[in-house]
Design a protein around this motif. Structure first.
Motif, short mmCIF file in Angstrom:
data_model
loop_
_atom_site.label_atom_id
_atom_site.label_comp_id
_atom_site.label_asym_id
_atom_site.label_seq_id
_atom_site.Cartn_x
_atom_site.Cartn_y
_atom_site.Cartn_z
N VAL A 48 -3.52 3.77 -10.86
CA VAL A 48 -2.07 3.55 -10.85
C VAL A 48 -1.77 2.26 -11.63
O VAL A 48 -2.27 1.21 -11.29
CB VAL A 48 -1.54 3.37 -9.40
N PRO A 49 -0.97 2.35 -12.70
CA PRO A 49 -0.60 1.13 -13.41
C PRO A 49 0.24 0.25 -12.48
O PRO A 49 1.28 0.66 -12.00
CB PRO A 49 0.25 1.64 -14.58
N LEU A 50 -0.28 -0.96 -12.21
CA LEU A 50 0.31 -1.80 -11.17
C LEU A 50 0.72 -3.13 -11.78
O LEU A 50 -0.04 -3.74 -12.52
CB LEU A 50 -0.76 -2.02 -10.09
N ARG A 51 1.94 -3.57 -11.44
CA ARG A 51 2.44 -4.83 -12.01
C ARG A 51 3.10 -5.63 -10.90
O ARG A 51 3.79 -5.08 -10.05
CB ARG A 51 3.46 -4.49 -13.10
N VAL A 52 2.87 -6.95 -10.89
CA VAL A 52 3.51 -7.84 -9.92
C VAL A 52 4.56 -8.65 -10.67
O VAL A 52 4.25 -9.27 -11.69
CB VAL A 52 2.48 -8.79 -9.27
N LEU A 53 5.81 -8.64 -10.18
CA LEU A 53 6.89 -9.35 -10.88
C LEU A 53 7.82 -10.04 -9.89
O LEU A 53 7.79 -9.74 -8.70
CB LEU A 53 7.77 -8.37 -11.67
N SER A 54 8.69 -10.89 -10.43
CA SER A 54 9.66 -11.56 -9.58
C SER A 54 10.95 -10.74 -9.45
O SER A 54 11.42 -10.15 -10.42
CB SER A 54 10.01 -12.93 -10.17
N THR A 55 11.51 -10.74 -8.25
CA THR A 55 12.80 -10.10 -8.01
C THR A 55 13.91 -10.93 -8.64
O THR A 55 14.98 -10.43 -8.96
CB THR A 55 13.05 -10.02 -6.49
N PHE A 56 13.65 -12.23 -8.79
CA PHE A 56 14.74 -13.16 -9.11
C PHE A 56 14.74 -13.66 -10.56
O PHE A 56 15.75 -14.13 -11.05
CB PHE A 56 14.70 -14.34 -8.14
N THR A 83 0.83 -1.21 0.00
CA THR A 83 0.00 0.00 0.00
C THR A 83 0.86 1.26 0.00
O THR A 83 0.55 2.23 -0.68
CB THR A 83 -0.98 -0.04 1.19
N THR A 84 1.98 1.22 0.75
CA THR A 84 2.89 2.37 0.72
C THR A 84 3.33 2.64 -0.72
O THR A 84 3.34 3.77 -1.19
CB THR A 84 4.15 2.09 1.57
N ALA A 85 3.70 1.56 -1.44
CA ALA A 85 4.22 1.71 -2.80
C ALA A 85 3.15 2.31 -3.72
O ALA A 85 3.42 3.27 -4.46
CB ALA A 85 4.68 0.37 -3.34
N VAL A 86 1.94 1.77 -3.66
CA VAL A 86 0.89 2.27 -4.56
C VAL A 86 0.51 3.71 -4.20
O VAL A 86 0.32 4.55 -5.09
CB VAL A 86 -0.34 1.34 -4.52
N ALA A 87 0.44 3.99 -2.90
CA ALA A 87 0.08 5.35 -2.48
C ALA A 87 1.14 6.36 -2.92
O ALA A 87 0.83 7.46 -3.39
CB ALA A 87 -0.11 5.40 -0.96
N LEU A 88 2.42 5.97 -2.82
CA LEU A 88 3.49 6.86 -3.27
C LEU A 88 3.40 7.05 -4.79
O LEU A 88 3.59 8.16 -5.29
CB LEU A 88 4.86 6.26 -2.92
N ALA A 89 3.12 5.95 -5.49
CA ALA A 89 3.02 6.04 -6.96
C ALA A 89 1.89 7.00 -7.34
O ALA A 89 2.03 7.82 -8.26
CB ALA A 89 2.78 4.66 -7.56
N ALA A 90 0.77 6.92 -6.60
CA ALA A 90 -0.35 7.83 -6.89
C ALA A 90 0.05 9.27 -6.59
O ALA A 90 -0.16 10.17 -7.40
CB ALA A 90 -1.57 7.43 -6.07
N ALA A 91 0.68 9.48 -5.43
CA ALA A 91 1.03 10.85 -5.02
C ALA A 91 2.07 11.46 -5.97
O ALA A 91 2.04 12.66 -6.24
CB ALA A 91 1.56 10.84 -3.59
#
Ligand code: ADP
Ligand code: ASP
Ligand code: MG
Length: 406
Positions: free
Chosen positions: A225-233, A156-164
């Protein structure tokens, strides 16, 4: 040049090497794309649980306020370590706790909601060539108290920052390479989805899929907010969470969610008269216990059975309250079961198709799985079954609705 917000979860920053790996990825990305990067990190994996256990050794039920002071330190460790690793690679970086940014929240400790985010300092740091590293999961009230956003709150922090910050994309990096048709830890035949709608993702999250915190999906949908879930690895495009469009896979069912944290309670033989449902539920609400599914039977002999589910942590307390209500209302008895789970199928395709519920129920019946409760909405059907059937139910439904990989 774009602005991207990245979020790295606990398993992605769980060791010194993993933090160094994230630093390398970030520097490579900055050098190749020139993008501005704001990075949100979780606590190193296991840390939030470790601190919660420590707290329990001090007090049986520590105050939510002190828990927030404690748990917010997990993310503070990671921001500093990541900045060190970035600087070691010659990359300028600045770290921020939630209160240093001024991520302003309400004062519901342990489940605070973000109200406002100050972005001026972050933007100045980006303009000066820094990677900005922000502690996830935390904020501060107007009066200066540290708050946290609930488990999984770094999303939520990440998405809220992306929106702001009006970021071009918010990327949630984790230990799986996207959103799957169900948790791949339970069904190895689960498939990665290229896209999923906000609506479906919100249902999946609400019904127990812990891949994204519910509020992060709500926020992303609301602020576009354009949101994407990806792997770190592993490299790949991951899963895009987006609005419904014609290109979406034309599946009836997009995914299967489950929740192991539920318990079921029943007040049997309650008098069938106005005001009874509220007489039962008000004391539960007053005790701050959230109710999920509710079922009331058709009355027979002027009495009825009233069943609902609560979080397993609230089971004992709910049973105690019900005992009191049972006496007050002159009901027959209180029964309960904390060895149940909820399994749900989710899909926008359900709207335009009949027969999905009967397919679900017959698939479960075929495996001898007894359904204890049912609830439906426009794009989901949930059933409560015995805990021992969880894996079997998920795999059976996954197969029955054609979700498994070949
Ligand atoms: P992080 O620490 O990065 O925040 P989480 O543990 O919160 O990671 O979320 C990732 C986990 O979510 C995966 O390891 C997976 O087991 C689980 N998960 C549950 N449902 C799904 C799903 N539908 N698709 C992918 N992963 C899922
Ligand atoms: N560290 C917190 C948790 O474990 C927040 C997060 O990782 O998103 O729930
Ligand atoms: Mg998470």
């Amino acid at each position: 040049m774009s602005l991207h917000v990245h979020k790295y979860g606990g398993t992605s920053v769980g060791t010194a090497e993993k933090i160094q790996n994230v630093a390398k990825k970030l520097v490579d990305e900055k050098n190749t794309t020139g993008n501005d990067l704001v990075v949100v990190v979780s606590a190193m994996s296991g840390e939030t649980n470790r601190m919660t256990e420590l707290a329990k050794q001090m007090q049986a039920t520590p105050s939510a306020k002190q828990m927030d002071v404690l748990l917010s330190t997990g993310e503070q460790v990671t921001i500093s370590l990541l900045c060190m690793a970035l600087e070691e690679r010659g990359q300028k970086a600045v770290s921020y706790t939630g209160s240093q940014v001024k991520i302003i929240t309400d004062d519901s400790h342990g489940k605070a909601r973000i109200e406002d985010i100050y972005t001026d300092k972050l933007q100045a740091d980006l303009a000066a060539g820094n990677i900005v590293v922000v502690a996830g999961f935390q904020g501060v009230t107007e009066s200066g108290a540290i708050t946290t956003l609930g488990r999984g709150g770094s999303d939520t922090t990440a998405v809220a920052l992306a929106a702001a910050l009006k970021a071009d994309e918010c990327r949630i990096y984790t230990d799986v390479d996207g959103v799957y048709t169900t948790d791949p830890r339970v069904e190895p035949k689960a498939r990665r989805l290229n896209k999923i709608t906000f609506e479906e993702m919100l249902e999946m999250a609400s019904l127990g899929s812990k891949i994204l915190q519910i509020r992060s999906v709500e926020f992303a949908g609301k602020y576009n907010v354009p949101l994407r879930v990806l792997s770190t690895f592993i490299d790949g495009d991951g899963t895009l969470i987006t609005y419904e469009d014609d290109e979406m896979e034309k599946a009836l069912i997009s995914g299967i969610a489950f929740n192991r944290d539920e318990a079921k309670v029943t007040l049997a033989g309650v008098p069938d008269m106005p005001g009874v449902a509220s007489a039962i539920l008000k004391p539960i609400a007053d005790a701050n216990i959230e109710i999920d599914m509710i079922v009331q039977n058709v009355a027979e002999d002027q009495s009825t059975d009233f069943t609902f589910t609560v979080h397993r942590n609230d089971y004992e307390k709910t049973m105690q309250i019900l005992q009191n209500i049972c006496t007050q209302l002159g009901a027959k008895k209180v029964a309960g079961d904390d060895k149940i789970v909820k399994v749900s199928i989710v899909g926008v395709g359900m709207r335009s198709h009949a027969g999905i519920a009967s397919q679900m129920f017959s698939a479960l019946a075929g495996e001898g799985i007894n359904i204890r409760m049912i609830s439906t909405s426009e794009i989901k059907i949930s059933v409560v079954v015995d805990e021992r059937y969880l894996e079997l139910a998920v795999r059976t439904l996954h197969e029955s609705f054609g979700l498994s990989k070949e």
